[in-house]
Motif scaffolding. Structure first.
Motif: not given
Lengths: 112, 118
Positions: B24-28, B65-85
């Protein structure tokens, strides 16, 4: 050839001395240059940015840029043990992309 | 300022499970964020560039497909590590381009997330 090259060190200097860190880059059209400090186990912290030839001073830090030689350096005056860290040089390429190319970092140890 | 946070700061998960890391970007507002991975005593490796409202751009060799990235808003990006090893165990760090008015292309880093897969 790597985009950004740094001497990996380690570089050791006595407390109070000047530490000199060097970096070269391959893309002559690069415009933006940055120095980051990374303590062990922590994320990088931006300490200096420089965009034009010459020197830029901020407290004990001085960044130097020579675009003709494709060379950027960081001087740390009056080095302190707390300056012991890995210093990363980063360059923004000319392509207009907003990513940075990072060097592998130089590990600095300031000896009390 | 330009403060970037990450959550969680560390996580331990079992092999085969998925883990989501938030940046998250907290102040911008950050239209562009980056995800890096760093193995011990190695330099940062850019995994992908995350742009708000569009698909992420992955670096060569990084499985989208293993590292799913979603940047749905101007202050939040998520990284999902799927089926982690276990080989995914690493220090994951996000960064964001600083706010307008600051110098161009400065990236501000989050504190990182240490992932251990058992």
């Amino acid at each position: 050839q790597k985009e950004v090259e740094q001497n990996s060190g380690p570089l050791s200097v006595p407390e109070g001395a000047i530490a000199s860190l060097n970096c070269t880059y391959s893309d002559r059209g690069s415009q933006s240059f940055f120095w980051y400090r990374q303590y062990s186990g922590k994320s990088p912290e931006l300490i200096m940015s420089i965009y034009s030839n010459g020197d830029k001073e901020d407290g004990r830090f001085t960044a130097q840029l020579n675009k003709a030689s494709q060379y950027v350096s960081l001087l740390i005056r009056d080095s302190q043990p707390s300056d012991s860290a890995t210093y990363l040089c980063a360059v923004n390429p000319r392509t207009g992309a907003n990513n940075l190319f990072f060097g592998t970092g130089t590990r600095l140890t300031v000896i009390p | 300022g330009a403060v970037v946070s990450q959550h969680p700061s560390w996580v331990i998960c079992k092999s085969g499970t998925s883990v989501k890391i938030e940046c998250r970007s907290l102040d911008f507002q950050a239209t562009t964020m980056f995800w890096y991975r760093q193995f011990p005593k190695q330099s940062l490796m850019l995994m992908a560039t995350s742009n708000e409202g569009s698909k992420a751009t992955y670096e060569q060799g990084v499985e989208k497909d293993k590292f799913l990235i979603n940047h749905a808003s101007l202050t939040l990006s998520t990284l999902t590590v799927t089926s982690a090893h276990p080989e995914d165990s690493s220090f994951y760090i996000c960064s964001a381009i600083g706010p307008p008015g600051l110098s161009s292309y400065e990236q501000y880093f989050g504190p990182g997330t240490r992932l251990t897969v058992t």
